[in-house]
Design an enzyme around this catalytic site. Structure first.
Site, PDB file in Angstrom:
ATOM      1  CB  SER A 263      -0.947   0.009   1.204  1.00 41.50           C
ATOM      2  OG  SER A 263      -0.208   0.130   2.410  1.00 41.50           O
TER       3      SER A 263
ATOM      4  CE  LYS B 243      -2.826   2.460   4.859  1.00 45.44           C
ATOM      5  NZ  LYS B 243      -2.719   1.590   3.660  1.00 45.44           N
TER       6      LYS B 243
END
Length: 299
Positions: A84, A154
């Protein structure tokens, strides 16, 4: 003849005038005998140094305590389990996370890559790892990446007070300013075509996060139905990822992209002084109007 005292005897004891105890003027000296001259063992015996094998358990114990303190308060290693964050981070990379600055009240900033605990429901469909006893111990003291904690990594896109938005085929905007994300998102990805969103006002004390591999990241966009509306509390943030430490050929720092430093991104904050000035001027204007409305007294 000089008289001296020795511990262990009740009374004074005459010392013979031996050549060693006699000075040139005929008097005797009170110089103590050396260790080597004391056949009875009255001198101080030299201690034998402890062997390395006896010192080894103590050294290991100190090293483990230091490792645990470093992991708890300074830095901790984390393993990247997914794609990701490509291409910034690859699956299997080990990153070092700065845990010290949050202890001094530092808040996450736009553009930082951060590790945070699952806010609730983000990883419910992800299979939990099953580490062995050795892996658990090494993870506990920080010599291996965390094995059991449910953590995510993230990039921070917006912070508390920001308005963030992304429409189909458009860029991500923060406070009306478009982000140039070409330098860090996965090549060939769009900014948000898989999941457009916004505008969203990020609450104070929370952050909006997105993965760099936009079309392969279940980030804030996909959890808007949960508590917090997809945002993450800053209390859940473990720290900022500062460097890729392993493998060696992947070593690199993780700086903040320049687009997050562009002028006007803090437009909301820049308007604050003007708003405060207007708020302060209103009472003064009202006071002056009331004063003019009061009729003058006749003398």
């Amino acid at each position: 003849m000089a008289v001296g005292a020795r511990s262990g005897h009740d009374g004074p004891e005459d010392r013979p005038d031996t050549p060693e105890n006699t000075e040139s003027d005929g008097t005797t000296s009170d110089r103590p005998e050396s260790d080597g001259d004391s056949p009875s063992g009255g001198g101080t015996a030299r201690k034998k140094p402890r062997s390395f094998w006896k010192e080894l358990p103590l050294l290991i114990g100190i090293a483990l305590v230091l490792a645990l303190l470093i992991k708890t308060f300074l830095v901790q290693a984390f393993s990247i389990p997914s794609d990701s964050m490509q291409n910034t981070l690859q699956r299997g990379d080990r990153v070092l996370v700065d845990k010290l600055t949050p202890w001094f009240g530092s808040e996450p900033e736009r553009g930082e890559v951060v590790v945070f605990h699952d806010p609730g429901g983000w990883l419910e469909n992800t299979p939990a790892p099953d580490p062995n006893a050795v892996q658990k111990f090494l993870s506990f003291i920080g010599l291996m990446p965390s094995a059991e904690e449910k953590d995510l990594i993230k990039r921070v896109i917006a912070i508390g007070g920001d308005t963030v938005e992304c429409k189909t085929n458009g860029p991500v905007t923060v406070n009306g300013k478009a982000l140039d994300d070409k330098s860090f998102i996965f090549k060939g990805n769009t900014a948000c075509n898989d999941e457009p969103f916004g505008p969203i006002k990020v609450p104070k004390g929370r952050i909006w996060v997105m993965g760099d591999h936009r079309q392969n990241s279940l980030d804030s966009r996909y959890h808007q139905e949960l508590r917090g509306g997809g945002t993450v509390s800053t209390d859940e943030v473990v720290g900022r990822a500062i460097v890729v430490a392993w493998p060696i050929n992947r070593w690199a720092t993780l700086p903040i992209p320049r687009t997050f430093d562009q002028p006007g991104l803090n437009a909301a904050a820049a308007m604050a002084p003007g708003a405060i000035g207007i708020a302060g001027a209103v009472p003064i204007v009202l006071w002056r109007r009331r004063r003019k409305a009061v009729p003058a007294r006749q003398g």
